[in-house]
Design a protein around this motif. Structure first.
Motif, PDB file in Angstrom:
ATOM      1  N   LEU A  42       1.002  -1.003   0.084  1.00 46.94           N
ATOM      2  CA  LEU A  42       0.156   0.014  -0.073  1.00 46.94           C
ATOM      3  C   LEU A  42       0.967   1.240   0.023  1.00 46.94           C
ATOM      4  CD1 LEU A  42      -2.666  -0.767   2.819  1.00 46.94           C
ATOM      5  CD2 LEU A  42      -2.867  -1.229   0.114  1.00 46.94           C
ATOM      6  N   THR A 288     -12.851  -0.078   5.972  1.00 49.97           N
ATOM      7  CA  THR A 288     -12.476  -0.634   4.595  1.00 49.97           C
ATOM      8  C   THR A 288     -11.798  -1.869   5.036  1.00 49.97           C
ATOM      9  OG1 THR A 288     -10.477   0.919   4.480  1.00 49.97           O
ATOM     10  CG2 THR A 288     -12.750   1.624   3.401  1.00 49.97           C
ATOM     11  N   ARG A 290      -8.252  -3.925   3.133  1.00 44.05           N
ATOM     12  CA  ARG A 290      -7.428  -4.120   1.845  1.00 44.05           C
ATOM     13  C   ARG A 290      -6.661  -5.131   1.921  1.00 44.05           C
ATOM     14  NH1 ARG A 290      -6.299   1.594   0.480  1.00 44.05           N
ATOM     15  NH2 ARG A 290      -5.125   0.366  -1.263  1.00 44.05           N
TER      16      ARG A 290
END
Length: 307
Positions: A42, A288, A290
């Protein structure tokens, strides 16, 4: 008006602490650490261009939470490098944000390391890696690792790095909470919880280092650890439900990432990670989720346009 010319863009990774062993508070208020960093895929991107004055802009998820003044680590990095070389730091720093803000994944530190590398390239300073790492250490404990990436053991405050070998890819899911946690607040809670206990000197777990070296996800799952996790859970009890949801979804292991509140889940394969992410998102226990793979390269110049 001065016309902007030249541009440097740097990509810099997030991190997960696969082990974070924390010693007792030192007289200076810091803690000795044995901090096993792993860079993950990320990224934030820092773009630097000449400007009439130092200014910062930011776009992306949670950009509104990023300070746009000289307290921002990217700005502090530009200022420190400029002072070292007698340069007027008239640059525009633009941050494309994809690392969670105040999430325990070193997003601010990544921006500091990225800005340092970008300004060094823009100003054609040619600083050595050692010179940049020394400036990184002045900026913050996690900033040096953001520069080098990969995997490393951080000692001292975390800024003294020993690179580690990694024998394969590891697959992760990161569940982002609704609001951030302040790292100093989490350390204060750690001190409160440890006030009447004998805190041992921090040391890296040899079994964990071996699991990284051999690329064995199952062995790594059995050795993950974070001494700040009880403090983070005390401050944010709802994280327990997120950890439980990810484990129930099939993650090999779950832990709070650094000082939190992002939670990290180790999966056996990339497909498993995507499945865990979908289940976590549907659970309603996080904002969220990820999937990402590690290790990742450190701060890297991905675009350079000459003036």
């Amino acid at each position: 008006m001065r016309t902007e010319q030249g541009r440097v863009r740097v990509r810099v990774p997030a991190k997960v602490n696969v082990q974070l062993a924390v010693g007792a508070a030192r007289p200076d208020g810091f803690h000795d650490l044995a901090n096993v960093f792993l860079a993950v895929g990320l990224h934030d991107e820092i773009t630097v261009t000449p400007a009439d004055e130092l200014r910062i802009t930011c776009a992306g998820p949670d950009a509104g939470q990023v300070p746009l003044d000289r307290t921002n680590l990217a700005a502090r990095a530009a200022l420190a490098l400029a002072e070292r070389h007698g340069i007027d730091p008239r640059v525009h720093l633009h941050i494309d944000k994809d690392i969670p803000v105040a999430g325990g994944m070193a997003g601010g530190s990544a921006d500091g390391a990225g800005a340092l590398l970008a300004c060094d390239a823009l100003w054609s300073l040619g600083s050595t890696r050692e010179e940049l790492l020394a400036l990184c250490a002045e900026l913050g404990s996690d900033v040096p690792f953001s520069l080098i990436g990969g995997a490393a053991l951080g000692t001292g405050r975390g800024e003294l790095l020993t690179p580690l070998d990694v024998g394969g890819d590891f697959h992760w899911v990161f569940a982002v909470a609704d609001a951030g946690l302040s790292t100093p607040t989490v350390f204060r809670e750690f001190d409160r919880l440890a006030a009447h206990t004998d805190v041992p000197p921090p040391a890296a777990d040899p079994a964990l280092l071996d699991a990284l070296r051999t690329g064995d996800a199952t062995a790594l799952a059995a050795t993950l650890g974070n001494d700040l996790q009880p403090a983070a859970l005390a401050l944010r009890p709802a994280l327990s439900a997120t950890l439980a949801a990810g484990t129930a979804a099939g993650a090999l292991a779950a832990l709070v990432s650094g000082s939190g509140p992002t939670t990290a889940f180790l999966a056996k394969t990339a497909d498993d990670a995507e499945r865990v992410a979908r289940t976590l998102l549907a659970s309603g226990t996080c904002r969220t989720a990820r999937a990402a793979t590690s290790p990742a390269a450190g701060a890297t110049v991905v675009e350079r346009t000459a003036p």
